[in-house]
Scaffold this motif. Structure first.
Motif, PDB file in Angstrom:
ATOM      1  N   VAL A 125     -60.642  44.393 -11.984  1.00  0.00           N
ATOM      2  CA  VAL A 125     -60.617  43.938 -13.394  1.00  0.00           C
ATOM      3  C   VAL A 125     -61.585  42.769 -13.573  1.00  0.00           C
ATOM      4  O   VAL A 125     -62.354  42.713 -14.543  1.00  0.00           O
ATOM      5  N   THR A 126     -61.547  41.846 -12.620  1.00  0.00           N
ATOM      6  CA  THR A 126     -62.456  40.684 -12.677  1.00  0.00           C
ATOM      7  C   THR A 126     -63.906  41.129 -12.737  1.00  0.00           C
ATOM      8  O   THR A 126     -64.696  40.636 -13.560  1.00  0.00           O
ATOM      9  N   THR A 127     -64.235  42.068 -11.842  1.00  0.00           N
ATOM     10  CA  THR A 127     -65.611  42.564 -11.814  1.00  0.00           C
ATOM     11  C   THR A 127     -65.972  43.208 -13.151  1.00  0.00           C
ATOM     12  O   THR A 127     -67.062  43.006 -13.689  1.00  0.00           O
ATOM     13  N   GLY A 128     -64.993  44.005 -13.665  1.00  0.00           N
ATOM     14  CA  GLY A 128     -65.232  44.630 -14.971  1.00  0.00           C
ATOM     15  C   GLY A 128     -65.507  43.593 -16.040  1.00  0.00           C
ATOM     16  O   GLY A 128     -66.456  43.691 -16.838  1.00  0.00           O
ATOM     17  N   LEU A 129     -64.693  42.556 -16.031  1.00  0.00           N
ATOM     18  CA  LEU A 129     -64.879  41.481 -17.003  1.00  0.00           C
ATOM     19  C   LEU A 129     -66.247  40.826 -16.831  1.00  0.00           C
ATOM     20  O   LEU A 129     -66.940  40.495 -17.806  1.00  0.00           O
ATOM     21  N   ALA A 130     -66.644  40.653 -15.565  1.00  0.00           N
ATOM     22  CA  ALA A 130     -67.948  40.020 -15.295  1.00  0.00           C
ATOM     23  C   ALA A 130     -69.075  40.860 -15.886  1.00  0.00           C
ATOM     24  O   ALA A 130     -70.040  40.328 -16.433  1.00  0.00           O
ATOM     25  N   VAL A 131     -68.921  42.188 -15.733  1.00  0.00           N
ATOM     26  CA  VAL A 131     -69.933  43.085 -16.324  1.00  0.00           C
ATOM     27  C   VAL A 131     -69.991  42.878 -17.839  1.00  0.00           C
ATOM     28  O   VAL A 131     -71.086  42.756 -18.426  1.00  0.00           O
ATOM     29  N   VAL A 132     -68.814  42.828 -18.469  1.00  0.00           N
ATOM     30  CA  VAL A 132     -68.757  42.625 -19.930  1.00  0.00           C
ATOM     31  C   VAL A 132     -69.409  41.297 -20.294  1.00  0.00           C
ATOM     32  O   VAL A 132     -70.262  41.229 -21.185  1.00  0.00           O
ATOM     33  N   TYR A 133     -68.993  40.236 -19.600  1.00  0.00           N
ATOM     34  CA  TYR A 133     -69.543  38.889 -19.878  1.00  0.00           C
ATOM     35  C   TYR A 133     -71.065  38.912 -19.774  1.00  0.00           C
ATOM     36  O   TYR A 133     -71.769  38.373 -20.612  1.00  0.00           O
ATOM     37  N   LEU A 134     -71.588  39.539 -18.708  1.00  0.00           N
ATOM     38  CA  LEU A 134     -73.024  39.480 -18.452  1.00  0.00           C
ATOM     39  C   LEU A 134     -73.807  40.344 -19.421  1.00  0.00           C
ATOM     40  O   LEU A 134     -74.768  39.888 -20.049  1.00  0.00           O
ATOM     41  N   TYR A 135     -73.390  41.600 -19.556  1.00  0.00           N
ATOM     42  CA  TYR A 135     -74.218  42.547 -20.292  1.00  0.00           C
ATOM     43  C   TYR A 135     -73.903  42.624 -21.773  1.00  0.00           C
ATOM     44  O   TYR A 135     -74.744  43.014 -22.557  1.00  0.00           O
ATOM     45  N   ILE A 136     -72.702  42.278 -22.126  1.00  0.00           N
ATOM     46  CA  ILE A 136     -72.363  42.383 -23.546  1.00  0.00           C
ATOM     47  C   ILE A 136     -72.362  41.008 -24.219  1.00  0.00           C
ATOM     48  O   ILE A 136     -72.901  40.822 -25.298  1.00  0.00           O
ATOM     49  N   LEU A 137     -71.739  40.045 -23.498  1.00  0.00           N
ATOM     50  CA  LEU A 137     -71.680  38.717 -24.095  1.00  0.00           C
ATOM     51  C   LEU A 137     -72.873  37.846 -23.690  1.00  0.00           C
ATOM     52  O   LEU A 137     -73.047  36.763 -24.222  1.00  0.00           O
ATOM     53  N   GLY A 138     -73.634  38.334 -22.706  1.00  0.00           N
ATOM     54  CA  GLY A 138     -74.818  37.586 -22.282  1.00  0.00           C
ATOM     55  C   GLY A 138     -74.520  36.276 -21.594  1.00  0.00           C
ATOM     56  O   GLY A 138     -75.320  35.335 -21.636  1.00  0.00           O
ATOM     57  N   ARG A 139     -73.354  36.155 -20.973  1.00  0.00           N
ATOM     58  CA  ARG A 139     -72.998  34.928 -20.276  1.00  0.00           C
ATOM     59  C   ARG A 139     -73.004  35.153 -18.773  1.00  0.00           C
ATOM     60  O   ARG A 139     -72.137  35.822 -18.233  1.00  0.00           O
ATOM     61  N   PRO A 140     -74.029  34.552 -18.074  1.00  0.00           N
ATOM     62  CA  PRO A 140     -74.016  34.735 -16.618  1.00  0.00           C
ATOM     63  C   PRO A 140     -73.037  33.752 -15.950  1.00  0.00           C
ATOM     64  O   PRO A 140     -72.582  32.816 -16.571  1.00  0.00           O
ATOM     65  N   SER A 141     -72.787  33.946 -14.638  1.00  0.00           N
ATOM     66  CA  SER A 141     -71.926  33.008 -13.919  1.00  0.00           C
ATOM     67  C   SER A 141     -72.714  31.735 -13.668  1.00  0.00           C
ATOM     68  O   SER A 141     -73.928  31.748 -13.766  1.00  0.00           O
ATOM     69  N   PRO A 142     -72.182  30.560 -13.314  1.00  0.00           N
ATOM     70  CA  PRO A 142     -70.756  30.389 -13.018  1.00  0.00           C
ATOM     71  C   PRO A 142     -69.908  30.229 -14.271  1.00  0.00           C
ATOM     72  O   PRO A 142     -70.406  29.809 -15.306  1.00  0.00           O
ATOM     73  N   TYR A 143     -68.612  30.562 -14.194  1.00  0.00           N
ATOM     74  CA  TYR A 143     -67.704  30.441 -15.332  1.00  0.00           C
ATOM     75  C   TYR A 143     -66.742  29.300 -15.062  1.00  0.00           C
ATOM     76  O   TYR A 143     -66.403  29.025 -13.910  1.00  0.00           O
ATOM     77  N   PRO A 144     -66.287  28.618 -16.142  1.00  0.00           N
ATOM     78  CA  PRO A 144     -65.338  27.524 -15.931  1.00  0.00           C
ATOM     79  C   PRO A 144     -63.996  28.044 -15.422  1.00  0.00           C
ATOM     80  O   PRO A 144     -63.623  29.175 -15.678  1.00  0.00           O
ATOM     81  N   MET A 145     -63.269  27.193 -14.692  1.00  0.00           N
ATOM     82  CA  MET A 145     -62.039  27.599 -14.011  1.00  0.00           C
ATOM     83  C   MET A 145     -60.941  28.047 -14.956  1.00  0.00           C
ATOM     84  O   MET A 145     -60.056  28.792 -14.563  1.00  0.00           O
ATOM     85  N   TYR A 146     -60.986  27.604 -16.218  1.00  0.00           N
ATOM     86  CA  TYR A 146     -59.915  27.962 -17.157  1.00  0.00           C
ATOM     87  C   TYR A 146     -60.213  29.296 -17.850  1.00  0.00           C
ATOM     88  O   TYR A 146     -59.439  29.793 -18.635  1.00  0.00           O
ATOM     89  N   ASP A 147     -61.405  29.864 -17.554  1.00  0.00           N
ATOM     90  CA  ASP A 147     -61.777  31.137 -18.185  1.00  0.00           C
ATOM     91  C   ASP A 147     -60.836  32.241 -17.671  1.00  0.00           C
ATOM     92  O   ASP A 147     -60.528  32.295 -16.481  1.00  0.00           O
ATOM     93  N   PRO A 148     -60.382  33.127 -18.560  1.00  0.00           N
ATOM     94  CA  PRO A 148     -59.465  34.198 -18.129  1.00  0.00           C
ATOM     95  C   PRO A 148     -60.011  34.991 -16.940  1.00  0.00           C
ATOM     96  O   PRO A 148     -59.260  35.349 -16.030  1.00  0.00           O
ATOM     97  N   LEU A 149     -61.331  35.221 -16.920  1.00  0.00           N
ATOM     98  CA  LEU A 149     -61.931  35.948 -15.809  1.00  0.00           C
ATOM     99  C   LEU A 149     -61.670  35.214 -14.500  1.00  0.00           C
ATOM    100  O   LEU A 149     -61.298  35.798 -13.490  1.00  0.00           O
ATOM    101  N   LYS A 150     -61.878  33.913 -14.561  1.00  0.00           N
ATOM    102  CA  LYS A 150     -61.682  33.101 -13.354  1.00  0.00           C
ATOM    103  C   LYS A 150     -60.213  33.076 -12.932  1.00  0.00           C
ATOM    104  O   LYS A 150     -59.886  33.097 -11.749  1.00  0.00           O
ATOM    105  N   ILE A 151     -59.326  33.016 -13.936  1.00  0.00           N
ATOM    106  CA  ILE A 151     -57.900  32.930 -13.630  1.00  0.00           C
ATOM    107  C   ILE A 151     -57.449  34.224 -12.914  1.00  0.00           C
ATOM    108  O   ILE A 151     -56.828  34.195 -11.861  1.00  0.00           O
ATOM    109  N   ILE A 152     -57.839  35.356 -13.544  1.00  0.00           N
ATOM    110  CA  ILE A 152     -57.470  36.646 -12.929  1.00  0.00           C
ATOM    111  C   ILE A 152     -58.073  36.724 -11.528  1.00  0.00           C
ATOM    112  O   ILE A 152     -57.400  37.103 -10.553  1.00  0.00           O
TER     113      ILE A 152
END
Lengths: 714, 377
Positions: free
Chosen positions: B246-273
């Motif tokens: 799920v995390t990886t899936g979210l990372a794909v969404v963040y990168l390709y759809i939302l245009g946000r590359p890593s690193p992500y802040p610790m409170y981000d849902p992706l990071k929490i999961i």
């Protein structure tokens, strides 16, 4: 000898608290006219024994009646050489099994004391039967069993004659390629070299062993201690004198031509385990059909065994042998050995052999019922199975099939011993043991129904070579014991202390031959005129002949018809009508010990009964029944060991004969207006002592139901 | 009923003995194992007959037999075997041989099973990524760009689209393709072995659904009595992987759809999961390791094949967790190598999944579906 009787009444072990001991002493002194009568609180103690010894030494007492405990205990304490010793079991039969201080207990104690004194009055000190004897021992069979027995006997210092039918010693072990490790550890290597040649050399070079090869026993005449054995070798005969015989004639393989359904005879590549052993000696295992090396060998266990149509028994050695032969196959690392079994029987430490052999990846085993062996078409064979772990039906492909066939003892084919006994040349009743020279002699497995002849090895029971060697040692010991006993004029098992022997009063003999036919040991032969005569060496002193004789001519110095008859007549008969009196004849082997054991467990026995010990129920003479009923006894019970297929009778046939004779007497009783139910026989094993009181009570109740003896006078 | 012809294959027996079923020949068919097994179906119980087939070298009865996968390696049978034949281990060995047998391509299957080839398996991604990093000029750490705030950024160290996805997507697709090919072969073999007896009792969709429910609840694990900690440990690792997916899936969404590359802040849902999953993964795999040692006497420690798989999972979890930690602690000299190692472990996990013990997830699921489908339960 001139008898001087001494009566010693003990009051120990609560005897004194339960009955009036003084009264017994009085009866002895006055009614029985015993010259020396003494009482003591513990005759088995040092003081008591000294008291008796003193009487023997100074008073000339030589016939002792010790009214105390059972004859089965304290024999070291009451050992007085040169004296007649009669033990009256007042403790067991009048105290422990009765209500203390009751009239019944007192009456019983007095009866037993009277019977004991009567017995010694009628008996005499035995003198042994002396004759010239040989202590040499004949061993029939030169296989591993015979050779081991011969060496054991020879090393003990006795001369051995070893008779072997083949041209060389060694038996079946000569055919072996390799054997299972003999040290009981079963570590690799799991197949080791066979070294029977060492034993053969030891036997052939032993100064005490004379070997007859290519020889058979033509005739065995005489009796233990004085056997004349004629050995024939290639046409010529020689007669040797021996004292005992060890029968170690061994076995032959079951005839596999009867196993057609398993392909034997039909296919060249189906062989027996013996044939496979010989095949393996060539180094590579080659198929008989085309000489190619066998790569897939199937072993069919229980071939023609544990099968009502062939051998009904298991041959004990074939499972271990097949495991060993599977390892022969595995000497070729590409070959597989497949063992198809009903069960794998590797008892004792052989289980470790099974484990180790099974660890080889090429040794495969499974359970199943092999139904047939058929052609696979490719030059191979299919072994068809049902109910195997592979499924309801399956077939295993093999290029060589080995049938694990079984052991048939030589005695199943021929008598071997060729005894010149009236009862026949071989051992009797072998069908009870599927032809094996076995017996149910309690605790002494090498015994047979011919005295002085001991069986060992596979002729006695299916077994492997390790067990056979143990067997040989056991039989050797028995044979040595036997020759030593006969030399002293003493009987052998089970009366291995007995100096008496049957002494018939031939003047009254009518030559009816009942004794000759009924003797379980064939101890009586007949002469040209048809008159029977004893071969005392063969006799085990059971007294069956004494019981059989309608003229009552047979007697032993301390056991005869008149003795028991007199004892019976000395028993008190109650004056009240409702109180019956019953005599119980109990054999000393299982029945009386069961009574003793019931007594030790303080079980109460109906006070109506009086026990009389006999050597064997076979010695029951029917005149005693007449004696008892004429005296006014209301019932008679015969207690003997079990007889039949799994007999326990210590003299093989005695108990059965008593039962048979009883059948003849029922008719007579009916005619005398005495109900047949008044005389019955029960079989008892020593461990059934807890059933005894119920058994007796049942009989007493029945007799009460019938009513008192009409001949009883009040 | 066609009578089966039995002609043992000695080579197969020796293979099972060498693959971890070393005590196979001690079995004397007493059936204690089958009686003790709680997950065995009543109609065709195991593992007794499997022990017999293995002893007799009957390969075809074992490799395409769904029963070997219905076993969950709980080791109740091994613990109770009176002869020490270790039926659980034997079945494990047969499963390993089954994976090797169905592996497509077979050469890769053989390589993964062989301890001597272990270095090669790791060398491939190691060298590949060294080349990539070298090509980027990122071998000297001070050359690596950082975030505007000056923090370490792995997406700047190894740009995801160009250097990560271009490698891992084909690898994943390759693995998926291999799985598909293997399962197709396996399913066909399952049907072939049943032959005339193949009779669907339940339709495939229902069977699939019920199997998914079984797996999700880990129901079978509760049936085993000896190695009790397995359920928790395996559930943790199982759901951890789902979480990481799920995390990886979210990372794909963040990168390709939302245009946000890593690193992500610790409170981000992706990071929490992601972090919860990582903790679960590490906790779970450590529990797996400790259970193995706890049950060493009863169930055995396991062989190379088992520890290879455990090692990879542990490696993935440990390197991933440490990579994050080191990044947050700004220890550049350790962080970048750790991330590199992480990529290697993930590569090994994916690329060799169809050939390592990881493949159990597909084979066992297939067997369970088949069992339901043919009413074997």
């Amino acid at each position: 000898m001139e008898k001087k009787i001494g009566l010693y009444v003990c009051s120990g072990c609560s005897i004194g608290e339960s009955i009036n001991v003084e009264k017994l002493a009085t009866i002895g002194k006055n009614a029985m006219k015993v010259p020396v009568v003494k009482t003591h609180a513990a005759f088995c103690g040092k003081e008591g024994v000294e008291l008796i010894k003193n009487d023997v030494a100074t008073e000339g007492v030589n016939t002792l009646v010790i009214a105390a405990c059972s004859p089965r205990v304290k024999f070291e304490e009451f050992d007085f050489p040169g004296c007649i010793v009669e033990r009256v079991p007042v403790r067991e039969l009048a105290v422990w099994t009765q209500v203390p201080q009751s009239k019944d207990a007192q009456m019983a104690a007095e009866d037993y004391t009277r019977m004991g004194v009567t017995k010694v009055q009628k008996g005499a000190l035995p003198e042994p039967y002396q004759m010239e004897t040989s202590k040499d021992i004949l061993v029939i069979g030169g296989g591993v069993t015979g050779m081991t027995a011969a060496l054991e006997v020879a090393n003990a210092g006795y001369q051995v004659y070893l008779v072997e039918k083949e041209a060389q010693l060694g038996g079946f072990m000569n055919k072996l390629y390799k054997q299972i490790p003999t040290d009981g550890m079963y570590r690799k290597p799991l197949i080791v070299d066979v070294d029977i040649s060492k034993k053969v050399k030891d036997v052939e070079s032993h100064k005490n062993i004379k070997v007859f090869k290519s020889s058979k026993v033509e005739k065995t005449e005489g009796m233990p201690g004085a056997l004349d054995i004629t050995i024939s070798t290639n046409g010529s005969s020689e007669t040797v004198k021996a004292g005992a015989v060890i029968l170690a004639a061994g076995w032959r393989p079951y005839d596999a031509t009867k196993l057609e359904h398993l392909g034997y005879g039909k296919f060249k590549d189906v062989v027996t385990n013996v044939e496979f052993e010989e095949l393996s000696r060539k180094g590579k295992i080659l198929r008989p059909s085309d000489g190619k090396e066998a790569k897939k060998v199937a072993f069919i266990q229980c071939a023609g065994q544990r099968d009502p149509n062939h051998l009904p028994y298991c041959s004990a050695m074939c499972c271990a042998t097949s495991l060993k032969q599977a390892l022969y196959v595995r000497q070729n690392p590409d070959a597989t050995a497949m063992i198809l079994y009903k069960d794998i029987r590797t008892p004792g430490r052989l289980e470790y052999y099974y484990k180790e052999a099974q660890n080889d990846p090429g040794v495969m085993l499974t359970k199943g019922d092999v139904t047939a062996v058929n052609d696979a078409g490719s030059g191979n064979l299919y072994v068809e199975m049902e109910n195997s772990l592979f499924g309801p039906t399956a077939k295993v492909e093999a290029d060589l099939v080995v049938l694990a066939t079984g052991i048939v003892p030589v005695t199943a084919d021929e008598p071997v011993l060729n005894l010149q006994y009236r009862q026949g040349p071989g051992l009797p009743d072998l069908d009870l043991f599927n032809g094996f020279a076995d017996s149910n002699f309690i605790c002494f497995q090498y015994e047979t129904r011919r005295t002085g002849i001991y069986a060992a090895g596979a002729v006695r029971q299916p077994m492997n070579t390790t067990e056979a060697q143990e067997d040989a040692a056991g039989a050797a010991l028995k044979a040595i014991q036997s020759v030593e006993h006969v030399a002293k004029g003493v009987a052998v098992h089970p009366r291995a202390w007995d100096l008496t022997f049957p002494d018939p009063f031939m003047t009254k003999c009518t030559a009816c031959k009942r004794c000759t036919e009924e003797c379980p040991f064939g101890a009586i032969d007949e002469d040209e005129k048809g008159t029977p005569f004893y071969k005392i060496g063969r006799c085990r002193r059971c007294g069956t002949c004494m019981g059989a004789c309608p003229e009552r001519i047979v007697s032993f110095k301390d056991f005869h018809v008149d003795m028991i008859g007199s004892m019976l007549k000395g028993v008190s008969v109650p004056s009240e009508e409702e109180q019956p009196r019953i005599i119980v004849l109990a054999c000393e082997n299982d029945a009386y010990p069961a009574v003793d054991t019931a007594a030790y467990n303080k079980q109460q026995i109906d006070p109506a009964v009086r026990f009389i010990q006999l050597r064997c129920m076979g010695s029951t003479n029917l005149v005693w029944i007449a004696d008892a009923f004429s005296r006014g006894i209301d019932g008679m019970l015969l207690l003997g060991c079990k007889y039949g297929e799994n007999y326990q009778c210590h003299f093989a046939k005695g108990s059965e004969l008593a039962s048979y004779r009883l059948g003849k007497v029922q008719e007579t009783l009916d005619r005398l207006m005495l109900e047949a139910d008044r005389v019955q026989m029960f079989q008892l094993a020593i461990d059934e002592y807890d059933k005894l009181p119920t058994m007796i009570k049942g009989f007493v109740d029945r007799v009460k139901q019938i009513g008192p003896n009409p001949y009883r006078t009040f | 009923m066609a009578e089966q012809v039995i002609s043992p294959d000695l080579g197969f027996v020796k293979e099972v003995l060498a693959s971890g079923g070393g005590d196979l020949k001690k079995c004397y068919q007493c059936s204690t194992c089958t009686v003790v097994c709680n997950v065995t179906p009543d109609a065709k119980p195991f593992p007794r007959k499997e022990m017999l087939y293995a002893q007799w070298g009957m390969k075809d009865k074992l490799i395409s037999n769904p029963d070997i996968w219905l076993c969950h390696q709980c080791s109740d049978c091994t613990a109770h075997c009176p002869r020490g034949a270790k039926p659980g281990e034997v079945l494990g060995a047969v499963r390993k041989m089954a994976i090797k047998e169905y592996a497509t391509p077979q050469s890769l299957g053989a390589m993964v099973a062989d301890p001597k080839k272990l270095p090669i398996l790791f060398v491939i991604p190691a060298v590949l990524y060294l080349i990539i990093i070298g090509a980027l000029g990122h071998l000297s750490f001070d050359k690596i760009p950082r975030t505007p705030e000056g923090a370490i950024s792995y997406s700047k160290f190894l740009p995801p689209t160009a250097t990560v996805d271009t490698v891992f997507v084909p690898v994943a697709l390759f693995a998926a393709f291999c799985f598909f090919a293997s399962v197709k072969k396996y399913w066909a073999d399952l049907k072939r072995t049943d032959g005339a007896a193949y009779m669907p009792k339940k339709d495939l969709m229902t069977s699939l659904y019920e199997t998914i429910v079984d797996i999700a609840s880990h129901r079978k694990f509760t049936e085993c009595t000896v190695a009790k900690g397995r359920k928790t440990a395996h559930m943790a690792v199982f759901y951890a992987f789902i979480g990481l997916a799920v995390t990886t899936g979210l990372a794909v969404v963040y990168l390709y759809i939302l245009g946000r590359p890593s690193p992500y802040p610790m409170y981000d849902p992706l990071k929490i999961i992601g972090n919860i999953s990582a903790v679960a993964l590490l906790g779970g795999i450590i529990a797996v390791i400790s259970n193995r040692f706890d049950n060493k006497e009863k169930a055995g420690l396991g062989g190379y094949y088992d520890w290879f798989f455990i090692g990879i999972v542990f490696g993935v979890g440990a390197t991933g967790f440490l990579a994050q930690a080191l990044r947050l602690m700004d220890v550049a000299i350790a962080a970048y190598p750790m991330y590199y190692l992480h990529l290697i472990f993930v590569f090994v996990l994916f690329a060799y999944a169809p050939f390592s013990k990881m493949a159990h997830m597909v084979y066992r699921a297939t067997a369970m579906v088949y069992a339901r489908h043919t009413g074997r339960e």
